[in-house]
Design a protein around this motif. Structure first.
Motif, PDB file in Angstrom:
ATOM      1  N   SER A   1      28.018  82.607  86.556  1.00 25.23           N
ATOM      2  CA  SER A   1      29.059  82.496  85.540  1.00 25.23           C
ATOM      3  C   SER A   1      29.113  81.096  84.937  1.00 25.23           C
ATOM      4  O   SER A   1      28.938  80.095  85.612  1.00 25.23           O
ATOM      5  CB  SER A   1      30.419  82.832  86.150  1.00 25.23           C
ATOM      6  N   LYS A   2      29.399  81.058  83.646  1.00 26.75           N
ATOM      7  CA  LYS A   2      29.523  79.792  82.933  1.00 26.75           C
ATOM      8  C   LYS A   2      30.979  79.327  82.847  1.00 26.75           C
ATOM      9  O   LYS A   2      31.317  78.489  82.011  1.00 26.75           O
ATOM     10  CB  LYS A   2      28.923  79.928  81.545  1.00 26.75           C
ATOM     11  N   ALA A   3      31.822  79.863  83.711  1.00 22.52           N
ATOM     12  CA  ALA A   3      33.234  79.466  83.724  1.00 22.52           C
ATOM     13  C   ALA A   3      33.366  77.991  84.067  1.00 22.52           C
ATOM     14  O   ALA A   3      32.587  77.445  84.851  1.00 22.52           O
ATOM     15  CB  ALA A   3      34.004  80.311  84.735  1.00 22.52           C
ATOM     16  N   LYS A   4      34.367  77.351  83.487  1.00 27.94           N
ATOM     17  CA  LYS A   4      34.553  75.913  83.688  1.00 27.94           C
ATOM     18  C   LYS A   4      35.253  75.582  85.001  1.00 27.94           C
ATOM     19  O   LYS A   4      35.061  74.514  85.555  1.00 27.94           O
ATOM     20  CB  LYS A   4      35.360  75.347  82.518  1.00 27.94           C
TER      21      LYS A   4
ATOM     22  N   VAL B   1      29.085  87.111  82.280  1.00 28.24           N
ATOM     23  CA  VAL B   1      28.537  85.896  82.891  1.00 28.24           C
ATOM     24  C   VAL B   1      28.378  84.777  81.863  1.00 28.24           C
ATOM     25  O   VAL B   1      28.638  83.607  82.162  1.00 28.24           O
ATOM     26  CB  VAL B   1      27.188  86.220  83.575  1.00 28.24           C
ATOM     27  N   ASN B   2      27.983  85.111  80.650  1.00 33.59           N
ATOM     28  CA  ASN B   2      27.739  84.100  79.622  1.00 33.59           C
ATOM     29  C   ASN B   2      29.000  83.630  78.907  1.00 33.59           C
ATOM     30  O   ASN B   2      28.959  82.635  78.193  1.00 33.59           O
ATOM     31  CB  ASN B   2      26.735  84.611  78.599  1.00 33.59           C
ATOM     32  N   GLN B   3      30.092  84.328  79.086  1.00 32.63           N
ATOM     33  CA  GLN B   3      31.337  83.921  78.446  1.00 32.63           C
ATOM     34  C   GLN B   3      31.896  82.691  79.172  1.00 32.63           C
ATOM     35  O   GLN B   3      31.997  82.674  80.387  1.00 32.63           O
ATOM     36  CB  GLN B   3      32.360  85.058  78.471  1.00 32.63           C
ATOM     37  N   GLU B   4      32.258  81.680  78.422  1.00 33.57           N
ATOM     38  CA  GLU B   4      32.759  80.431  79.013  1.00 33.57           C
ATOM     39  C   GLU B   4      34.273  80.514  79.216  1.00 33.57           C
ATOM     40  O   GLU B   4      35.050  80.001  78.421  1.00 33.57           O
ATOM     41  CB  GLU B   4      32.392  79.241  78.139  1.00 33.57           C
TER      42      GLU B   4
END
Length: 173
Positions: free
Chosen positions: A128-131, A103-106
């Motif tokens: 999720s920190k996805a862009k 979840v913290n991986q961008e």
């Protein structure tokens, strides 16, 4: 059984209060890293999906997978990182460090490869920190930037449509 129902209810309540529109994505972003969130109950061809993405030009080491399972048996070694509803506590915090790391991986792009609104899947997608987030149109529209309408079994159609629109949006070369 009743406790799982109650936990699902609380997670959906938390999601409802936590919902926000997805943050607009940067137009200059080129997609290199991909996170894939898969519902194992609905889709079992993980390897074929990954091979299809790699055939379209994505690197194998740039793809991370998290699989949602109904239950996890600690005695069975799973080939992919896995989680279940038990990996999320009653307050909506992740107990499993694998889920927290995912979840913290961008990621440049998160593919939410599920077509049913299960609270554990929605919670990971929302957190999720996805862009750039991509998913199926059958799931709530607030979670993804881009939605594709197809059956979950038709992963080749999904990948082809995804690649076609990513090229139009200048997200890949």
């Amino acid at each position: 059984m009743f406790l799982n129902y109650l936990k699902n209810y609380f997670l959906k309540y938390t999601l409802k209060n936590k919902w926000r529109e997805v943050v607009p994505f940067s137009s200059g972003l080129t997609i290199t890293s991909i996170g894939i969130l898969i519902d194992e109950v609905a889709f079992k061809e993980k390897a074929a999906l990954i091979e299809d993405l790699m055939a379209k030009g994505f690197q194998a080491n740039a793809i991370s997978i998290l699989v949602h399972r109904e239950t996890i048996n600690p005695k069975i070694p799973y080939p992919c990182s896995s989680y279940s509803l038990e990996s999320i506590d009653w307050n909506g915090n992740f107990k499993d460090p694998v889920v927290t790391q995912f979840v913290n991986q961008e990621f440049d792009m998160l593919i939410s490869y599920y077509n049913q609104e299960k609270s554990a899947l929605l919670f990971v997608t929302e957190s999720s920190k996805a862009k750039f987030k991509v998913g199926f149109s059958s799931v709530n529209k607030r979670f993804n930037h881009f939605m594709i309408t197809t059956a979950i079994e038709e992963y080749r159609v999904f990948v082809n449509e995804l690649i076609k629109y990513l090229k139009i949006l200048n997200k890949i070369k």
